[in-house]
Design a protein around this motif. Structure first.
Motif, PDB file in Angstrom:
ATOM      1  N   ASP A  31      -0.886  25.806  -4.721  1.00 28.06           N
ATOM      2  CA  ASP A  31      -0.892  25.302  -6.266  1.00 28.06           C
ATOM      3  C   ASP A  31       0.189  24.357  -6.276  1.00 28.06           C
ATOM      4  O   ASP A  31       0.096  23.345  -7.182  1.00 28.06           O
ATOM      5  N   VAL A  32       1.253  24.768  -5.851  1.00 35.92           N
ATOM      6  CA  VAL A  32       2.474  23.749  -5.858  1.00 35.92           C
ATOM      7  C   VAL A  32       2.172  22.333  -5.087  1.00 35.92           C
ATOM      8  O   VAL A  32       2.486  21.236  -5.649  1.00 35.92           O
ATOM      9  N   PHE A  33       1.540  22.402  -4.296  1.00 34.46           N
ATOM     10  CA  PHE A  33       1.311  21.147  -3.413  1.00 34.46           C
ATOM     11  C   PHE A  33       0.266  20.466  -4.311  1.00 34.46           C
ATOM     12  O   PHE A  33       0.451  19.214  -4.404  1.00 34.46           O
ATOM     13  N   GLU A  34      -0.790  20.994  -4.575  1.00 32.12           N
ATOM     14  CA  GLU A  34      -1.770  20.318  -5.711  1.00 32.12           C
ATOM     15  C   GLU A  34      -1.174  19.596  -6.786  1.00 32.12           C
ATOM     16  O   GLU A  34      -1.476  18.297  -7.088  1.00 32.12           O
ATOM     17  N   THR A  35      -0.020  20.345  -7.492  1.00 33.10           N
ATOM     18  CA  THR A  35       0.730  19.883  -8.809  1.00 33.10           C
ATOM     19  C   THR A  35       1.621  18.648  -8.036  1.00 33.10           C
ATOM     20  O   THR A  35       1.770  17.602  -8.730  1.00 33.10           O
ATOM     21  N   ASP A  36       2.304  18.767  -6.976  1.00 30.73           N
ATOM     22  CA  ASP A  36       3.034  17.458  -6.284  1.00 30.73           C
ATOM     23  C   ASP A  36       2.422  16.240  -6.172  1.00 30.73           C
ATOM     24  O   ASP A  36       2.709  15.337  -6.436  1.00 30.73           O
ATOM     25  N   VAL A  37       1.080  16.567  -5.649  1.00 27.83           N
ATOM     26  CA  VAL A  37       0.396  15.362  -5.309  1.00 27.83           C
ATOM     27  C   VAL A  37      -0.112  14.635  -6.544  1.00 27.83           C
ATOM     28  O   VAL A  37       0.033  13.403  -6.918  1.00 27.83           O
ATOM     29  N   ASP A  38      -0.371  15.413  -7.642  1.00 22.78           N
ATOM     30  CA  ASP A  38      -0.608  14.546  -8.620  1.00 22.78           C
ATOM     31  C   ASP A  38       0.336  14.090  -9.531  1.00 22.78           C
ATOM     32  O   ASP A  38       0.245  13.258  -9.991  1.00 22.78           O
ATOM     33  N   VAL A  39       1.399  14.775  -9.358  1.00 25.17           N
ATOM     34  CA  VAL A  39       2.701  14.015 -10.275  1.00 25.17           C
ATOM     35  C   VAL A  39       3.209  13.094  -9.571  1.00 25.17           C
ATOM     36  O   VAL A  39       3.610  12.228 -10.061  1.00 25.17           O
ATOM     37  N   PHE A  40       3.658  13.152  -8.289  1.00 19.23           N
ATOM     38  CA  PHE A  40       4.456  12.558  -7.355  1.00 19.23           C
ATOM     39  C   PHE A  40       3.734  11.306  -6.999  1.00 19.23           C
ATOM     40  O   PHE A  40       4.346  10.293  -6.289  1.00 19.23           O
ATOM     41  N   PHE A  41       2.326  11.369  -6.432  1.00 17.76           N
ATOM     42  CA  PHE A  41       1.840  10.530  -5.802  1.00 17.76           C
ATOM     43  C   PHE A  41       0.504   9.947  -6.684  1.00 17.76           C
ATOM     44  O   PHE A  41      -0.239   9.034  -6.032  1.00 17.76           O
ATOM     45  N   GLN A  42       0.192  10.363  -7.734  1.00 16.28           N
ATOM     46  CA  GLN A  42      -0.698   9.902  -8.522  1.00 16.28           C
ATOM     47  C   GLN A  42      -0.084   9.117  -9.857  1.00 16.28           C
ATOM     48  O   GLN A  42      -0.350   8.321 -10.660  1.00 16.28           O
ATOM     49  N   LYS A  43       0.992   9.826 -10.363  1.00 12.89           N
ATOM     50  CA  LYS A  43       1.698   9.368 -11.625  1.00 12.89           C
ATOM     51  C   LYS A  43       3.005   8.308 -11.515  1.00 12.89           C
ATOM     52  O   LYS A  43       3.538   7.832 -12.346  1.00 12.89           O
ATOM     53  N   HIS A  44       3.453   8.424 -10.153  1.00 13.84           N
ATOM     54  CA  HIS A  44       4.553   7.646  -9.845  1.00 13.84           C
ATOM     55  C   HIS A  44       4.165   6.487  -8.980  1.00 13.84           C
ATOM     56  O   HIS A  44       3.080   6.520  -8.568  1.00 13.84           O
ATOM     57  N   TRP A  45       5.011   5.374  -8.994  1.00 13.87           N
ATOM     58  CA  TRP A  45       5.025   4.301  -8.256  1.00 13.87           C
ATOM     59  C   TRP A  45       5.203   4.806  -6.382  1.00 13.87           C
ATOM     60  O   TRP A  45       6.075   5.635  -6.406  1.00 13.87           O
ATOM     61  N   ILE A  46       4.018   4.510  -5.865  1.00  8.76           N
ATOM     62  CA  ILE A  46       4.281   5.011  -4.147  1.00  8.76           C
ATOM     63  C   ILE A  46       4.046   3.670  -3.364  1.00  8.76           C
ATOM     64  O   ILE A  46       3.218   2.791  -3.890  1.00  8.76           O
ATOM     65  N   LEU A  47       4.597   3.632  -2.246  1.00  7.45           N
ATOM     66  CA  LEU A  47       4.454   2.457  -1.180  1.00  7.45           C
ATOM     67  C   LEU A  47       3.047   3.019  -0.501  1.00  7.45           C
ATOM     68  O   LEU A  47       2.849   4.090  -0.039  1.00  7.45           O
ATOM     69  N   VAL A  48       2.275   2.201  -0.269  1.00  7.38           N
ATOM     70  CA  VAL A  48       0.875   2.268   0.465  1.00  7.38           C
ATOM     71  C   VAL A  48       0.777   1.527   1.525  1.00  7.38           C
ATOM     72  O   VAL A  48      -0.414   1.555   2.224  1.00  7.38           O
ATOM     73  N   GLY A  49       1.472   0.323   1.636  1.00  6.26           N
ATOM     74  CA  GLY A  49       1.129  -0.522   2.884  1.00  6.26           C
ATOM     75  C   GLY A  49       2.199  -1.673   2.586  1.00  6.26           C
ATOM     76  O   GLY A  49       3.107  -1.776   1.905  1.00  6.26           O
ATOM     77  N   VAL A  50       1.829  -2.729   3.665  1.00  3.22           N
ATOM     78  CA  VAL A  50       2.595  -3.828   3.557  1.00  3.22           C
ATOM     79  C   VAL A  50       1.699  -5.304   3.699  1.00  3.22           C
ATOM     80  O   VAL A  50       0.413  -5.165   3.877  1.00  3.22           O
ATOM     81  N   THR A  51       2.084  -6.593   3.183  1.00  4.45           N
ATOM     82  CA  THR A  51       1.228  -7.530   3.165  1.00  4.45           C
ATOM     83  C   THR A  51       0.640  -7.795   4.415  1.00  4.45           C
ATOM     84  O   THR A  51      -0.665  -8.359   4.343  1.00  4.45           O
ATOM     85  N   ALA A  52       1.319  -7.520   5.443  1.00  6.42           N
ATOM     86  CA  ALA A  52       0.635  -7.761   6.797  1.00  6.42           C
ATOM     87  C   ALA A  52      -0.546  -7.011   7.390  1.00  6.42           C
ATOM     88  O   ALA A  52      -1.071  -7.098   8.025  1.00  6.42           O
ATOM     89  N   ASP A  53      -0.853  -6.146   6.386  1.00  6.08           N
ATOM     90  CA  ASP A  53      -1.887  -5.154   6.714  1.00  6.08           C
ATOM     91  C   ASP A  53      -3.171  -5.820   6.444  1.00  6.08           C
ATOM     92  O   ASP A  53      -4.201  -5.641   6.734  1.00  6.08           O
ATOM     93  N   VAL A  54      -3.026  -6.837   5.568  1.00 11.09           N
ATOM     94  CA  VAL A  54      -4.258  -7.749   5.072  1.00 11.09           C
ATOM     95  C   VAL A  54      -3.836  -9.201   5.100  1.00 11.09           C
ATOM     96  O   VAL A  54      -3.584  -9.815   4.204  1.00 11.09           O
ATOM     97  N   PRO A  55      -3.648  -9.635   6.349  1.00 15.38           N
ATOM     98  CA  PRO A  55      -3.177 -10.908   6.776  1.00 15.38           C
ATOM     99  C   PRO A  55      -4.030 -12.217   6.191  1.00 15.38           C
ATOM    100  O   PRO A  55      -3.478 -13.347   5.871  1.00 15.38           O
ATOM    101  N   GLU A  56      -5.340 -12.038   6.363  1.00 15.41           N
ATOM    102  CA  GLU A  56      -6.375 -13.103   6.091  1.00 15.41           C
ATOM    103  C   GLU A  56      -7.354 -12.667   5.086  1.00 15.41           C
ATOM    104  O   GLU A  56      -7.572 -11.574   4.825  1.00 15.41           O
ATOM    105  N   PRO A  57      -7.948 -13.672   4.247  1.00 17.36           N
ATOM    106  CA  PRO A  57      -8.842 -13.350   3.335  1.00 17.36           C
ATOM    107  C   PRO A  57      -9.922 -12.528   3.793  1.00 17.36           C
ATOM    108  O   PRO A  57     -10.449 -13.002   4.982  1.00 17.36           O
ATOM    109  N   GLY A  58     -10.623 -11.707   3.112  1.00 24.19           N
ATOM    110  CA  GLY A  58     -11.591 -10.622   3.755  1.00 24.19           C
ATOM    111  C   GLY A  58     -10.925  -9.576   4.467  1.00 24.19           C
ATOM    112  O   GLY A  58     -11.830  -8.738   4.687  1.00 24.19           O
ATOM    113  N   ASP A  59      -9.804  -9.258   4.680  1.00 23.99           N
ATOM    114  CA  ASP A  59      -8.991  -8.172   5.575  1.00 23.99           C
ATOM    115  C   ASP A  59      -9.006  -7.084   4.083  1.00 23.99           C
ATOM    116  O   ASP A  59      -8.577  -7.555   3.132  1.00 23.99           O
ATOM    117  N   VAL A  60      -9.223  -5.997   4.720  1.00 24.66           N
ATOM    118  CA  VAL A  60      -9.263  -4.856   3.869  1.00 24.66           C
ATOM    119  C   VAL A  60      -8.525  -3.668   4.553  1.00 24.66           C
ATOM    120  O   VAL A  60      -8.704  -3.376   5.630  1.00 24.66           O
TER     121      VAL A  60
END
Length: 418
Positions: A31-60
């Motif tokens: 239950d603590v884990f689920e609340t943590d995910v909701d508060v700290f990974f859904q309601k706060h700003w988080i890093l999810v990648g870098v621009t080089a993950d999608v270097p060209e048009p059409g990259d996903v």
């Protein structure tokens, strides 16, 4: 009949003795884990990648975060867009986690088709009166800072991401990090709670005994030390450390580089972060075994190699930017006892492996360090779940940031009514 003394998440957090670690249940309970995910990974700003993950048009790049999933897309105009990874028909995932290249985003279930700008372009069997214009993909709030892609999944995204952006953009600017590519990336699932992963990253009390590769490029005094009862030799080393730091900072500032430490870690801050330009030991150039650059092709138009390590922490990431390469890691919690750590090594977009750099030399420090940290987090987590565990005191010299993290964690939970 025995009575179980069950404490709520909030009560557990408040029960922590100041200057001490968190109760074990904060690491192990579902239950603590689920609340943590909701508060700290859904309601706060988080890093999810870098621009080089999608270097060209059409990259996903599809990134899963708890029950949520997002799509990072490079559109036809080379802009980065982010969407919820949910078809607007019946909710099917458009993409599995990972990277791909597309012309359009096509739902694998009923083939609803979306342009890279998120607009719904094609459906079948919906009738002539069906209005596609109100069924575009759901956008995600996004900030790109240097190369870092930050997102917030909440409708009420914290406004103080502006402070992080205003602080870090001028620090990253000389490196031109949007013109980089990924030389190597790795994933490790650490067998421990996400908070223990962050705590481990926030202190170097353990570094001397466990990270021989990493400490080759660190000045140990940067990560805390006990100033009491120093020997003459230790005092001379400390004096030399202060002199080297002062000389490096003076030289960098003369070249117009920002060097001041910025800390926004106190409990009143929502988007917590810390940045510092660290002096690199030895030859002073890069986080490599010989402390020289691993890559001859420096970032941007840089000519100077000894620019130190521009270091940035957030509550789910850590970054090291040197003149020749950058190492960027972020975490995604998977379970109370499992945390995904993704690490990306960036180089200049024109750098050529084998000619400009050797991949082993470029990556060996953090490949080793990440594996060592995974082992440390695992033994730490298992110990916190032992019935004999009682939170011990933090070192007031080398674990200052663990106390700050614990205070911030409690304050953010309280702000969300936990």
């Amino acid at each position: 009949m025995s009575v179980v003394n069950f404490m709520t998440h909030g009560e557990l957090t408040l029960s922590r003795k100041p200057g001490h670690g968190m109760p074990g249940e904060l690491f192990g309970r579902q239950d603590v884990f689920e609340t943590d995910v909701d508060v700290f990974f859904q309601k706060h700003w988080i890093l999810v990648g870098v621009t080089a993950d999608v270097p060209e048009p059409g990259d996903v790049s599809a990134v899963d975060i708890g029950k949520a999933s997002i799509l990072i897309v490079r559109d036809d105009d080379a802009n980065i867009r982010t969407y919820r990874n949910v078809c607007r028909h019946r909710g099917a995932r458009l993409k599995d986690a990972g990277k791909s290249t597309v012309g359009m985003l096509v739902c694998p279930y009923h083939q609803w088709t979306y342009d890279l700008d998120g607009s719904l372009k094609h459906t079948t069997h919906m009738g002539v009166d069906f209005d596609r214009s109100c069924r575009s993909l759901i956008p995600v709030k996004t900030r790109i800072v240097g190369t870092h892609i930050f997102v917030c999944l909440s409708d009420e995204a914290p406004a103080d991401i502006d402070v992080l952006e205003e602080t870090m953009l001028p620090r990253f600017k000389p490196y031109d990090l949007t013109h980089t590519r990924i030389a190597h990336e790795a994933e490790i699932i650490e067998n421990g709670n996400w908070k223990l992963v962050i705590e481990n990253n926030r202190e170097c009390y353990h570094c001397g005994a466990t990270h021989p590769e990493l400490t080759a490029s660190f000045l140990p005094e940067d990560f805390g030390f006990c100033p009491q009862g120093l020997s003459e030799e230790s005092q001379r080393a400390l004096d030399a450390y202060h002199a080297r730091n002062a000389a490096s900072i003076a030289s960098w500032e003369q070249d117009g580089l920002l060097c001041d430490t910025v800390e926004r870690l106190d409990p009143g801050v929502v988007t917590g972060f810390r940045t510092q330009r660290l002096v690199i030991a030895g030859n002073g150039e890069s986080q490599t075994m010989d402390t020289k650059v691993a890559n001859k092709k420096l970032f941007g138009d840089l000519q100077r190699r000894d620019l130190g390590d521009v270091h940035m922490w957030t509550h789910n990431s850590w970054t090291h930017v040197m003149s020749d390469h950058a190492v960027i890691s972020y975490i995604v919690p998977l379970a109370p006892d499992k945390t995904l750590v993704r690490t990306k090594w960036l180089v200049h977009e024109d750098a050529v492996e084998g000619a400009d750099y050797d991949l082993k030399t470029l990556t060996e420090v953090w490949v080793a360090t990440n594996m060592q940290d995974a082992s440390l987090v695992s033994i730490n987590y298992r110990g916190t779940q032992d019935p004999a565990y009682a939170p011990g005191p933090f070192s007031p010299f080398t674990e200052i940031y663990l106390e700050l993290f614990s205070q911030w964690y409690a304050a953010r939970l309280s702000a969300h009514g936990v």
